[in-house]
Design a protein around this motif. Structure first.
Motif, PDB file in Angstrom:
ATOM      1  N   VAL A  19       0.840  -1.197   0.000  1.00 36.01           N
ATOM      2  CA  VAL A  19       0.000   0.000   0.000  1.00 36.01           C
ATOM      3  C   VAL A  19       0.880   1.253   0.000  1.00 36.01           C
ATOM      4  O   VAL A  19       0.576   2.237  -0.683  1.00 36.01           O
ATOM      5  CB  VAL A  19      -0.943   0.006   1.226  1.00 36.01           C
ATOM      6  N   ILE A  20       1.966   1.216   0.762  1.00 31.59           N
ATOM      7  CA  ILE A  20       2.884   2.355   0.801  1.00 31.59           C
ATOM      8  C   ILE A  20       3.479   2.605  -0.588  1.00 31.59           C
ATOM      9  O   ILE A  20       3.579   3.748  -1.044  1.00 31.59           O
ATOM     10  CB  ILE A  20       4.009   2.105   1.824  1.00 31.59           C
ATOM     11  N   GLN A  74      -8.380   7.714  -5.629  1.00 30.18           N
ATOM     12  CA  GLN A  74      -9.634   7.163  -5.107  1.00 30.18           C
ATOM     13  C   GLN A  74      -9.379   5.859  -4.359  1.00 30.18           C
ATOM     14  O   GLN A  74      -9.929   5.628  -3.274  1.00 30.18           O
ATOM     15  CB  GLN A  74     -10.617   6.939  -6.249  1.00 30.18           C
ATOM     16  N   ASN A  75      -8.554   5.000  -4.931  1.00 32.49           N
ATOM     17  CA  ASN A  75      -8.225   3.738  -4.273  1.00 32.49           C
ATOM     18  C   ASN A  75      -7.440   3.969  -2.992  1.00 32.49           C
ATOM     19  O   ASN A  75      -7.660   3.286  -1.980  1.00 32.49           O
ATOM     20  CB  ASN A  75      -7.418   2.849  -5.223  1.00 32.49           C
ATOM     21  N   CYS A  76      -6.505   4.920  -3.014  1.00 29.29           N
ATOM     22  CA  CYS A  76      -5.668   5.180  -1.845  1.00 29.29           C
ATOM     23  C   CYS A  76      -6.476   5.748  -0.686  1.00 29.29           C
ATOM     24  O   CYS A  76      -6.213   5.427   0.480  1.00 29.29           O
ATOM     25  CB  CYS A  76      -4.521   6.119  -2.208  1.00 29.29           C
ATOM     26  N   VAL A  77      -7.454   6.584  -0.992  1.00 32.38           N
ATOM     27  CA  VAL A  77      -8.332   7.093   0.060  1.00 32.38           C
ATOM     28  C   VAL A  77      -9.085   5.937   0.717  1.00 32.38           C
ATOM     29  O   VAL A  77      -9.189   5.861   1.947  1.00 32.38           O
ATOM     30  CB  VAL A  77      -9.328   8.127  -0.512  1.00 32.38           C
ATOM     31  N   ALA A  78      -9.606   5.029  -0.102  1.00 30.99           N
ATOM     32  CA  ALA A  78     -10.320   3.869   0.441  1.00 30.99           C
ATOM     33  C   ALA A  78      -9.389   2.996   1.274  1.00 30.99           C
ATOM     34  O   ALA A  78      -9.764   2.521   2.361  1.00 30.99           O
ATOM     35  CB  ALA A  78     -10.933   3.057  -0.701  1.00 30.99           C
ATOM     36  N   LEU A  79      -8.163   2.774   0.792  1.00 31.42           N
ATOM     37  CA  LEU A  79      -7.191   1.970   1.529  1.00 31.42           C
ATOM     38  C   LEU A  79      -6.838   2.638   2.861  1.00 31.42           C
ATOM     39  O   LEU A  79      -6.749   1.968   3.903  1.00 31.42           O
ATOM     40  CB  LEU A  79      -5.930   1.771   0.687  1.00 31.42           C
ATOM     41  N   ALA A  80      -6.635   3.944   2.838  1.00 38.47           N
ATOM     42  CA  ALA A  80      -6.289   4.666   4.063  1.00 38.47           C
ATOM     43  C   ALA A  80      -7.412   4.565   5.093  1.00 38.47           C
ATOM     44  O   ALA A  80      -7.165   4.325   6.285  1.00 38.47           O
ATOM     45  CB  ALA A  80      -5.995   6.128   3.744  1.00 38.47           C
ATOM     46  N   GLU A  81      -8.641   4.734   4.641  1.00 37.53           N
ATOM     47  CA  GLU A  81      -9.783   4.649   5.557  1.00 37.53           C
ATOM     48  C   GLU A  81      -9.873   3.259   6.181  1.00 37.53           C
ATOM     49  O   GLU A  81     -10.119   3.119   7.391  1.00 37.53           O
ATOM     50  CB  GLU A  81     -11.077   4.969   4.806  1.00 37.53           C
ATOM     51  N   VAL A  85       0.384   7.206   7.394  1.00 36.57           N
ATOM     52  CA  VAL A  85       1.236   7.628   6.273  1.00 36.57           C
ATOM     53  C   VAL A  85       0.415   7.702   4.987  1.00 36.57           C
ATOM     54  O   VAL A  85       0.471   8.699   4.246  1.00 36.57           O
ATOM     55  CB  VAL A  85       2.425   6.658   6.100  1.00 36.57           C
ATOM     56  N   VAL A  86      -0.357   6.660   4.716  1.00 35.71           N
ATOM     57  CA  VAL A  86      -1.171   6.624   3.496  1.00 35.71           C
ATOM     58  C   VAL A  86      -2.241   7.712   3.550  1.00 35.71           C
ATOM     59  O   VAL A  86      -2.537   8.359   2.536  1.00 35.71           O
ATOM     60  CB  VAL A  86      -1.812   5.237   3.312  1.00 35.71           C
ATOM     61  N   ALA A  87      -2.813   7.930   4.730  1.00 33.23           N
ATOM     62  CA  ALA A  87      -3.856   8.949   4.878  1.00 33.23           C
ATOM     63  C   ALA A  87      -3.315  10.343   4.574  1.00 33.23           C
ATOM     64  O   ALA A  87      -3.963  11.148   3.888  1.00 33.23           O
ATOM     65  CB  ALA A  87      -4.438   8.895   6.288  1.00 33.23           C
ATOM     66  N   LYS A  88      -2.129  10.649   5.075  1.00 28.89           N
ATOM     67  CA  LYS A  88      -1.518  11.956   4.810  1.00 28.89           C
ATOM     68  C   LYS A  88      -1.224  12.123   3.327  1.00 28.89           C
ATOM     69  O   LYS A  88      -1.495  13.177   2.743  1.00 28.89           O
ATOM     70  CB  LYS A  88      -0.230  12.091   5.625  1.00 28.89           C
ATOM     71  N   ARG A  89      -0.675  11.094   2.716  1.00 28.79           N
ATOM     72  CA  ARG A  89      -0.344  11.176   1.288  1.00 28.79           C
ATOM     73  C   ARG A  89      -1.597  11.332   0.429  1.00 28.79           C
ATOM     74  O   ARG A  89      -1.544  11.922  -0.647  1.00 28.79           O
ATOM     75  CB  ARG A  89       0.404   9.914   0.856  1.00 28.79           C
ATOM     76  N   SER A  90      -2.705  10.805   0.919  1.00 27.15           N
ATOM     77  CA  SER A  90      -3.931  10.785   0.125  1.00 27.15           C
ATOM     78  C   SER A  90      -4.842  11.969   0.434  1.00 27.15           C
ATOM     79  O   SER A  90      -5.939  12.063  -0.113  1.00 27.15           O
ATOM     80  CB  SER A  90      -4.687   9.466   0.355  1.00 27.15           C
TER      81      SER A  90
END
Length: 204
Positions: A132-133, A146-153, A170-175
């Motif tokens: 994911v990172i 769109q996918n990264c937002v879903a993954l972060a959530e 980390v993913v949430a900040k990037r997204s």
């Protein structure tokens, strides 16, 4: 022998969790020695067929595709991962099953040896989150965003340990998740960190 039996049970059964145990155990065994023949018939594709709502087989397939230079396969697997509803690490149940089989009076060394396969499976599955990172850099196109937002959530909502929660941050900040959402996740991370520190202090 136990890995071979687990792999054989995975082949004949329909349980995605058991299949995950076997597949990861076979992978861990490949690092240190010969792999039982029963392991050769296991695949991440079959795991995904048995557990399409589990995130872990899709992350494994994404890593496989990336190593093979298959960009389309990588994107497809990560998209399926973003849709997965089950992020519970099967390694935890494996540890509980192993723990239930430990007889009374076993030495600490033998107890640790019995639990080691479960620890390794748990660790190798958690390591899949690095996909994911890699998938969610600071700059993302519209589809990937769109996918990264879903993954972060999903990672923030379902993380059951401090490391996974921090990766989710980390993913949430990037997204670009909202500051309020990040603030709640940070509070969760800090609370989990305090609990971990208190547990370590008691162990000492």
């Amino acid at each position: 022998a136990s890995t071979a039996q687990l792999a054989a049970a995975a082949q004949t059964g329909q349980q995605p969790t058991v299949y995950a145990w076997a597949l990861e155990a076979c992978g861990n065994l490949a690092v240190t020695g010969p792999v039982p023949d029963a392991c050769q018939a296991l695949s991440h594709q079959r795991w995904a067929e048995l557990g399409p709502n589990q995130v872990w087989p899709w992350l494994a397939m994404a890593s496989d595709a990336q190593r093979a230079g298959d960009l389309s396969g990588f994107e497809n697997a990560m998209h399926r991962a973003s849709l997965a509803s089950d992020w519970q690490n099967p390694g935890r149940e494996f540890q509980r099953q192993l723990l239930s089989q430990i007889p009374d009076g076993l030495s600490d060394a033998d107890r640790a040896g019995t639990l080691l396969p479960g620890i390794m499976v748990l660790s190798s599955l958690s390591g899949r989150l690095t996909a994911v990172i890699r998938y969610c850099p600071n700059q993302q196109d519209a589809n990937r965003h769109q996918n990264c937002v879903a993954l972060a959530e999903r990672m923030l909502d379902q993380a059951d340990n401090l490391l996974d929660l921090r990766l989710g941050l980390v993913v949430a900040k990037r997204s670009g998740l909202s500051e309020s959402r990040l603030a709640v996740a940070k509070m969760d991370s800090e609370a989990a960190d305090r609990v971990a520190r208190q547990g370590a202090a008691k162990a000492d």
